[in-house]
Write an enzyme that holds these catalytic residues in place. Sequence first.
Site, mmCIF file in Angstrom:
data_model
loop_
_atom_site.group_PDB
_atom_site.id
_atom_site.type_symbol
_atom_site.label_atom_id
_atom_site.label_comp_id
_atom_site.label_asym_id
_atom_site.label_seq_id
_atom_site.Cartn_x
_atom_site.Cartn_y
_atom_site.Cartn_z
ATOM 1 N N THR A 297 0.772 -1.297 -0.039
ATOM 2 C CA THR A 297 0.034 -0.016 -0.031
ATOM 3 C C THR A 297 0.903 1.089 -0.029
ATOM 4 O O THR A 297 1.656 1.547 0.864
ATOM 5 C CB THR A 297 -0.876 -0.060 1.333
ATOM 6 O OG1 THR A 297 -1.583 -1.148 1.020
ATOM 7 C CG2 THR A 297 -1.695 1.345 1.186
ATOM 8 N N ARG B 72 -8.506 -9.297 3.762
ATOM 9 C CA ARG B 72 -9.085 -9.103 5.120
ATOM 10 C C ARG B 72 -8.294 -9.980 6.047
ATOM 11 O O ARG B 72 -8.468 -11.181 5.668
ATOM 12 C CB ARG B 72 -10.569 -9.295 5.206
ATOM 13 C CG ARG B 72 -11.303 -8.096 4.407
ATOM 14 C CD ARG B 72 -12.863 -8.314 4.437
ATOM 15 N NE ARG B 72 -12.952 -9.706 3.842
ATOM 16 C CZ ARG B 72 -14.218 -10.384 3.838
ATOM 17 N NH1 ARG B 72 -15.055 -10.134 4.692
ATOM 18 N NH2 ARG B 72 -14.201 -11.547 2.867
ATOM 19 N N GLY C 60 -8.968 -1.016 14.390
ATOM 20 C CA GLY C 60 -7.281 -1.117 14.419
ATOM 21 C C GLY C 60 -6.586 -2.148 13.326
ATOM 22 O O GLY C 60 -7.340 -1.968 11.973
ATOM 23 N N CYS D 224 -3.915 -1.959 8.647
ATOM 24 C CA CYS D 224 -4.323 -1.051 7.466
ATOM 25 C C CYS D 224 -4.935 0.091 7.672
ATOM 26 O O CYS D 224 -4.545 1.444 7.378
ATOM 27 C CB CYS D 224 -5.460 -1.684 6.472
ATOM 28 S SG CYS D 224 -4.296 -3.331 5.617
ATOM 29 N N ARG E 71 -1.493 -5.004 15.950
ATOM 30 C CA ARG E 71 -1.280 -3.502 15.365
ATOM 31 C C ARG E 71 -2.266 -2.771 15.686
ATOM 32 O O ARG E 71 -3.312 -3.132 15.050
ATOM 33 C CB ARG E 71 -0.757 -3.565 13.979
ATOM 34 C CG ARG E 71 0.654 -4.057 13.671
ATOM 35 C CD ARG E 71 1.005 -4.248 12.420
ATOM 36 N NE ARG E 71 0.533 -5.425 11.613
ATOM 37 C CZ ARG E 71 1.082 -5.771 10.554
ATOM 38 N NH1 ARG E 71 1.848 -5.080 9.590
ATOM 39 N NH2 ARG E 71 0.320 -6.653 9.921
#
Length: 441
Positions: A122, A154, A260, A263, A331
Amino acid sequence: MRIAMIGTGYVGLVSGTCFSEFGIEVVCVDKDAAKIDMLKGGEIPIYEPGLDALVASNVKAGRLSFTTDLAEAMKGAQAVFIAVGTPSRRGDGHADLSYVYGAAREIAETMSGYTVVVTKSTVPVGTGREVARIIKETRPDADFDVCSNPEFLREGSAINDFMRPDRVVIGAESERAQEVMRQLYRVLYLIETPIVFTSLESSELIKYAANTFLATKITFINEIADLCEKVGADVHDVSRGIGLDGRIGKKFLHPGPGYGGSCFPKDTVALVKTAQDSGSPLRIVETVVDINDKRKKAMADKIIAACGGSVAGKTIAVLGLTFKPNTDDMRDAASLSILPALKAAGATVRAYDPEGMDEAKKLMPDLDYRDDAYATLEGADALVILTEWNQFRSLDLGRVKSLLKAPVMVDLRNIYEPAEMARAGFAYSCVGRPSVAAETA
């Protein structure tokens, strides 16, 4: 066909494995020799349902291999994918592109013959052009094209997302590059998956716009949930009522403690920075980022309120630590904001997660970790559900009540029904629905 996949993190490993399942020869490359040794030994460094079996079957078939040697991986490769990390840069929130640009230089030094260089990571708008400039500067005689091919995976359902995607987005501006990409995705073309060809800039922006829109949708329903609590409405009814509108859709309308993961947090911030630098600020997205950060902090206050206004000296049992179920990814998980706040308020926090414990222990070493859900509850003053793992959806409520010191449950994922919890004797707090007191016999 043969391709090289640079990076064996979440995106690179899943994408490379799935391409090999399409019948393509894939060599995954990583500088981390320990990780490559793990993969060669059949160990998967991330948790993703079904990935271990898919890796094993394609390694056995000879279509998937792992190496630290990029030059070897690129021999005979028609395309090389850059799937390295782009974390938020410290200080300004921009995406850190140092790994992407480093990979571009190494590709330039090792390529031979025409090669399509594909950014799978990304990346902000303009990255593809810079990758092309770096390659040309490093290797003026290089014969190549740069493409953008963002992922829309996902965590927890990534294999299905790759194999049966809503669409494939490809930023490719030459017929030569487009043909290579068509061949790579031929399996999906045959089942009539929409394949959208765009410019580099449009492809890069599509990825950020998609993630930011979904983050906005989550934040919207979270704010509606807060309003529901004030006016006595049920956010689940509101969500269903608006989600049945085809223009809105029902996905990403489930309230919780805030988004969260790997991404949404970094991509929303990166898009905000890109927009500001371009002189076209995205005020809606700026607000989304601010609201989401504050929401996670507010959830700690919600838990404290449910515990009578103070958690000092109390033990809080927590089920679920990862940002979502079916992953070990910690993360930007809500737990990283909520649980330290409870600790700071004087609570002892006892926690369990089916897959995220190892990573959680690195990030929150001062919690009391237990090996299963029920062991976490023994003698605790309250139970908090932070992640909606399936195994938490059907807890033995009688056993839960007997283990807790007080029958207090704070369900930040709304996986139980308030009336049911009241009948079971719990003081039950949730999100966007009326909280209930325990019914007495």
